[in-house]
Design a protein around this motif. Structure first.
Motif, PDB file in Angstrom:
ATOM      1  N   PRO A  55       0.824  -1.207   0.000  1.00 38.10           N
ATOM      2  CA  PRO A  55       0.000   0.000   0.000  1.00 38.10           C
ATOM      3  C   PRO A  55       0.863   1.263   0.000  1.00 38.10           C
ATOM      4  N   ASP A  86      -4.468  -7.611   0.056  1.00 38.68           N
ATOM      5  CA  ASP A  86      -4.374  -6.168  -0.117  1.00 38.68           C
ATOM      6  C   ASP A  86      -4.621  -5.802  -1.575  1.00 38.68           C
ATOM      7  N   GLU A  88      -5.436  -2.407  -4.479  1.00 38.01           N
ATOM      8  CA  GLU A  88      -5.437  -1.000  -4.864  1.00 38.01           C
ATOM      9  C   GLU A  88      -6.704  -0.774  -5.684  1.00 38.01           C
ATOM     10  N   TYR A 104      -6.148   2.234  -1.124  1.00 39.98           N
ATOM     11  CA  TYR A 104      -5.734   0.871  -0.825  1.00 39.98           C
ATOM     12  C   TYR A 104      -6.643   0.307   0.267  1.00 39.98           C
TER      13      TYR A 104
END
Length: 135
Positions: A55, A86, A88, A104
């Motif tokens: 991130p 994770d 974006e 993010y």
């Protein structure tokens, strides 16, 4: 020995079929994400959902395709499954790679998340931001 091997193979096959049939619910279901366009004076947008375990380090969208395309103000998409991890989230102008906003977010198992673009061009004090709304 052959009979034992046959029972093991049958158990694996039945187990695989049961797992394949359990794609919803339970503690192992993948997260779901959807998009909502809530920026009143912004035209149509696309949303890219890109795996990113760093991130803050932006990923290029040059060779990527959006997950959701052509959202107009007020539109809410259906849920799409992703793997936990994770990500974006990048909102762009529709059918162009002009980035409006990026953020993010960590997607956890067994969660449904709405990612919302909000803000207005007319009031820069509000700004544009991506809001994660757990369901």
């Amino acid at each position: 020995m052959k009979r034992w091997t046959m029972w093991v193979l049958m158990g694996v096959t039945v187990g695989a079929l049961l797992l394949a049939g359990c794609s919803s619910g339970g503690s192992t279901s993948n997260p779901q994400v959807r998009a909502r366009h809530s920026a009143a004076d912004i035209g149509r947008v696309d949303l890219y959902v890109i795996p990113n375990d760093e991130p803050g380090n932006a990923t290029s969208i040059a060779d990527r395709n959006p997950l959701f395309v052509g959202l107009a103000n007020g539109d809410v998409t259906q849920f799409a499954r992703r793997s936990a991890g994770d990500y974006e989230f990048v909102f762009t102008d529709w059918n162009r790679k002009n980035i409006i906003e990026r953020d993010y977010l960590h997607l956890r198992r067994d969660r449904q998340v709405t990612v919302r673009l909000e803000g207005t061009e007319a009031n820069p004090a509000i700004g544009f931001n991506i809001v994660s709304v757990p369901q």
